[in-house]
Write an enzyme that holds these catalytic residues in place. Structure first.
Site, PDB file in Angstrom:
ATOM      1  CG  ASN A 183      -2.277   0.661   0.899  1.00  0.00           C
ATOM      2  OD1 ASN A 183      -2.310   1.711   0.270  1.00  0.00           O
ATOM      3  ND2 ASN A 183      -3.368   0.074   1.358  1.00  0.00           N
ATOM      4  CG  HIS A 225      23.653   4.324  10.450  1.00  0.00           C
ATOM      5  ND1 HIS A 225      24.342   4.653   9.318  1.00  0.00           N
ATOM      6  CD2 HIS A 225      22.343   4.551  10.172  1.00  0.00           C
ATOM      7  CE1 HIS A 225      23.501   5.078   8.396  1.00  0.00           C
ATOM      8  NE2 HIS A 225      22.285   5.018   8.895  1.00  0.00           N
ATOM      9  CB  ALA A 256      -1.691  -1.149  12.947  1.00  0.00           C
ATOM     10  NE  ARG A 265      -5.824 -14.179  19.010  1.00  0.00           N
ATOM     11  CZ  ARG A 265      -6.328 -14.637  17.862  1.00  0.00           C
ATOM     12  NH1 ARG A 265      -6.034 -15.845  17.452  1.00  0.00           N
ATOM     13  NH2 ARG A 265      -7.125 -13.877  17.127  1.00  0.00           N
TER      14      ARG A 265
END
Length: 189
Positions: free
Chosen positions: A83, A113, A158, A181
């Protein structure tokens, strides 16, 4: 050993060495064209993204805008979907299986880094591969850091920051991302 060979071997390398810089500039030119195409130019978009990526299958779709470092270290399977605002920093290979969904604002970052300040100031970085299995869904805003593997059929919630390997067949969330889970039979219905 060249800087590119060091990069691909997971060793410290100089990212602004001329040939790596040129490789990134080539990718940026393709991305400039890709990200400015009309959304209805599907065939041209498909051609450009397949030119950019190292390997692809037939059916892939990457929404605009998209950003990456090199492109040639990105390998995606069939039915791949990314997306908007996807970022793949591909100093090392990013291997993505079949039927993978990336929600908006997903970042896959193989580059990092060194902790040593002198090395950072001298322009060194490192890159470790990211591997994502089949049937994986990464939710909006997920960040995956260098060296992580995510197993088949897994869902990452998310906003998660994936700092360690995540096994197959689980739902994982959080910062740092942890297994919440296993995926249950009722989830498959």
């Amino acid at each position: 050993m060249t800087e590119k060979e060091k990069m691909l071997a997971g060793s410290l390398y100089q990212a602004f060495e001329p040939s790596l810089y040129e490789d990134r500039q080539h990718a940026k030119e393709l991305l400039y064209r890709y990200n400015r195409l009309s959304p209805i130019c599907i065939e041209e978009r498909d051609k450009l993204i397949k030119e950019l990526f190292g390997t692809t299958k037939k059916n892939i779709f990457v929404e605009q805008p998209f950003q990456c470092d090199y492109g040639y270290n990105i390998h995606v399977g069939e039915n791949f979907y990314a997306n908007v605002n996807c970022v793949i920093l591909d100093g090392a290979p990013v291997t993505i299986g079949d039927d993978v969904l990336l929600a908006p604002n997903v970042s896959l970052c193989t580059a990092g880094h060194p902790e040593n300040i002198s090395q950072r100031r001298a322009g060194y970085e490192y890159a470790y591969p990211i591997n994502i299995g089949d049937n994986v869904w990464l939710g909006a805003g997920v960040v995956v850091v260098p060296g992580v593997t995510i197993g088949d059929n897994t869902i990452i919630g998310a906003g998660s920051v994936v700092t360690k390997d995540i096994p197959a067949n689980v739902i994982a969330v959080g910062n740092p991302c942890r297994v919440l889970r296993s995926i249950r039979e009722e989830d498959r219905i």
